[in-house]
Design an enzyme around this catalytic site. Structure first.
Site, PDB file in Angstrom:
ATOM      1  N   THR A 401       0.857  -1.175   0.000  1.00  0.00           N
ATOM      2  CA  THR A 401       0.000   0.000   0.000  1.00  0.00           C
ATOM      3  C   THR A 401       0.897   1.230   0.000  1.00  0.00           C
ATOM      4  OG1 THR A 401      -1.718  -1.242   1.188  1.00  0.00           O
ATOM      5  CG2 THR A 401      -1.826   1.142   1.381  1.00  0.00           C
ATOM      6  N   GLU A 421      -3.124  -4.073  -2.822  1.00  0.00           N
ATOM      7  CA  GLU A 421      -3.173  -5.129  -1.819  1.00  0.00           C
ATOM      8  C   GLU A 421      -1.855  -5.883  -1.690  1.00  0.00           C
ATOM      9  OE1 GLU A 421      -3.757  -8.475  -0.708  1.00  0.00           O
ATOM     10  OE2 GLU A 421      -4.885  -7.927   1.074  1.00  0.00           O
ATOM     11  N   ASP A 441      -9.333  -9.305   0.467  1.00  0.00           N
ATOM     12  CA  ASP A 441      -9.605  -8.601   1.719  1.00  0.00           C
ATOM     13  C   ASP A 441     -10.971  -8.984   2.284  1.00  0.00           C
ATOM     14  OD1 ASP A 441      -7.205  -7.377   1.865  1.00  0.00           O
ATOM     15  OD2 ASP A 441      -7.913  -5.346   1.468  1.00  0.00           O
ATOM     16  N   GLY A 487       0.867  -0.970   5.274  1.00  0.00           N
ATOM     17  CA  GLY A 487       1.228  -1.969   6.278  1.00  0.00           C
ATOM     18  C   GLY A 487       0.177  -3.020   6.549  1.00  0.00           C
TER      19      GLY A 487
END
Length: 591
Positions: A401, A421, A441, A487
């Site tokens: 990211t 992602e 996700d 992160g």
């Protein structure tokens, strides 16, 4: 606009010391974008405007737009278009974004949700095998099946229509020039490719040819051109976002996804044509003498960061040593509690009842704060409303990211986190850009113990995200801090730690960013390897912590406003820089 290809950690500008190359560190299976070098950085000062981004080329593009009188939104768009080119592993036009925007003139804060959506033909069985079991994580990531409808360009068009100052075409010029003339491949990009973290880069033919021309990995320092991306940018600049969401590019994206060599996907031309970004109200909480605001769901990160701060308000953090053993213990316990609620309740509010207000209710947070003791304790989800019953999530959110923080000459600001992602996304590449794998996700398993998971796959739904762009305001409503980070799910702790550093420990933004990182996602307590935090591991262990010393790869970028002066900070763990009106605009770019 001209980018000089000599040396821009000359643009690290008097703000950077010599780099210390990090030794290979432990990288967990689902955290593939690791630290490749540590470059110590100092605070950058500005009087009119500031941009902090993850790559010097991108920061330079933002600086040039701001110097022309462009708005924070203009600069954010130009910066991201360059990031697509020079930091393709982390974000791009094939992915999504959460962008917060503050308009100083009318004291208005809003946000733009450019999160990807599931194709219309997707359902909760998307990541289940023939036995009805969730597939292995890496099998879910690579290929067309994981690709969601990209949302970032639609969000940009929406934001620019309302808050742009320069013409749309002007914003594309830096990226087009770089794509045609070539950019210098950074050590970080080369290093991540060399680690072979995403197997799709070697297996998928188009992306493999781009990064391994003639079968050889591109080296750091190579001048890399990307004419297909330049051509697409020219079309979008002239025709608007229809050149991306409709026509030839849309057909080519769909063909690449549906005929992917690995795990063909469900993306359709209709999905692209019908995509809509959304403007949403931010969520805010009072913390000490400040008002801290972040992104509302489908971001889980915004609520979680604010919950953590609300919990920590019940502790006198300012009396504790920054990153001391007691401070880290309390921080980890607040994180445990926030993550327990996050994993239970967060999802797309257009599909799932998300109790955002209840989770941030002062009385609820006060009751949860009582769970913080002097010993490490695994948290369980609370019951803020009493009538919701969901199962815990098993999605794997990855750290590939990027974050951009900007304040323009009129005092307007952008805090924008964007992503594809996984490092190098789905590895499906079209017209010079990489498509996301954001559908991973979602929870891979739609049900647990007979209960539905709030974050399960549904057609048209946005997956939960930990992206947590944050803005902090003084009591009088004036801007104090713009910050965010990449992160994966660790974003929540990375951002919260900087806010605590600035507000409670009176650190500058750069000092707070430089702090050794720590995280606890209601599992174990991570301490950043090779830092002073290693020394407190025994004390934390005595408190019951399961301590792991790891490479924690934040990518924090911040702009602090204090005494009518701007202060920019960039994370030493990545190659980004902060640039301002006082920074040499003719500085050259080098890594």
């Amino acid at each position: 606009m001209h980018f000089k290809l000599n040396s821009l950690f000359a643009i690290g500008l008097c703000a950077v010391t010599l780099p210390t190359i990090a030794k290979p560190t432990q990288v967990e299976t689902r955290e593939p974008e690791a630290t490749t070098a540590i470059v110590q950085k100092q605070l950058v000062t500005g009087e009119k405007y500031m941009v902090a981004a993850a790559n010097p080329y991108a920061s330079k593009a933002g600086q040039q737009i701001l110097a022309k009188g462009g708005s924070a939104v203009d600069a954010a768009i130009a910066t991201q278009l360059v990031l697509t080119l020079v930091e393709p592993q982390s974000s791009g036009i094939g992915g999504g974004t959460f962008m917060m925007y503050y308009n100083k003139a009318n004291n208005k804060l809003t946000s733009f949700d450019g999160r990807e959506t599931a194709p219309a033909n997707a359902d909760e069985t998307l990541f289940l095998d023939k036995h009805g079991k969730a597939v292995k994580w890496i099998e879910a990531v690579v290929g067309g099946r994981s690709v969601g409808v990209p949302g970032i360009l639609h969000a940009f068009a929406n934001a620019h229509k309302q808050y742009g100052t320069l013409p749309w075409q002007e914003l594309f010029k830096p990226a087009i020039e770089l794509a045609e003339q070539g950019f210098e491949v950074s050590p970080r990009l080369h290093g991540l490719l060399a680690r072979q973290l995403n197997p799709g880069v070697l297996s998928m033919p188009v992306i493999n040819e781009y990064f391994y021309p003639n079968g050889k990995l591109i080296e750091a320092g190579t001048i890399k051109k990307n004419q297909p991306l330049a051509d697409l940018y020219k079309d979008i600049a002239k025709q608007g976002i229809d050149a991306f969401y409709k026509g030839d590019n849309a057909k080519q994206m769909v063909n690449a996804v549906q005929h992917s060599k690995i795990a063909p996907g469900k993306l359709s031309v209709q999905d692209l044509a019908e995509y809509k970004s959304k403007e949403r109200d931010a969520v805010c909480i009072e913390y000490r003498a400040y008002n801290v605001c972040s992104m509302a769901p489908p971001s889980s990160g915004g609520v979680a960061v604010l919950q953590m701060l609300g919990l920590l308000e019940h502790k006198d953090m300012s009396a504790l040593k920054p990153n001391g053993e007691k401070a880290i213990h309390y921080f980890s316990q607040a994180s445990r509690i926030a993550f327990a609620d996050r994993d239970m309740y967060m999802g797309d509010p257009d599909f799932t009842q998300v109790p955002t207000k209840e989770l941030l209710n002062k009385d609820y947070i006060a009751s949860r704060a009582k769970l913080i003791t002097e010993q490490d304790t695994k948290a369980v989800a609370g019951n803020p409303v009493g009538y919701l019953s969901y199962a815990m999530d098993d999605s794997y959110e990855l750290p590939s990211t990027s974050h951009v923080s900007i304040v323009d000459a009129k005092g307007n600001a952008v805090s924008m986190t964007s992503s594809i992602e996984m490092a190098f996304g789905s590895t499906v590449m079209v017209n010079g850009f990489i498509l996301n794998n954001q559908l991973t996700d979602f929870s891979l398993s739609p049900r647990k113990n007979g209960k539905l998971v709030a974050n399960r796959v549904e057609a048209g739904k946005r997956p939960r995200s930990s992206m947590s762009p944050v803005m902090v305001f003084n009591k009088d409503g004036s801007l104090r801090l713009v910050v965010g980070s990449p992160g994966g799910s660790r974003i929540i702790d990375y951002v919260a730690q900087v806010v605590v550093g600035v507000i409670d420990w009176d650190l500058t933004a750069q000092e707070a960013i430089n702090l050794p990182r720590t995280t606890n996602r209601n599992d174990y307590t991570s301490l950043e390897k090779g830092t002073a935090l290693e020394a407190i591991a025994p004390a934390l262990t005595k408190r019951g912590h399961n301590v792991r010393v790891l490479d924690l790869n934040s990518g924090l970028h911040a702009v602090e406003v204090k005494n009518n002066t701007l202060f920019g900070g960039a994370d030493p763990r990545r190659e980004g820089v902060a640039l301002s009106d006082l920074t040499d605009k003719n500085a050259t770019i080098k890594f």
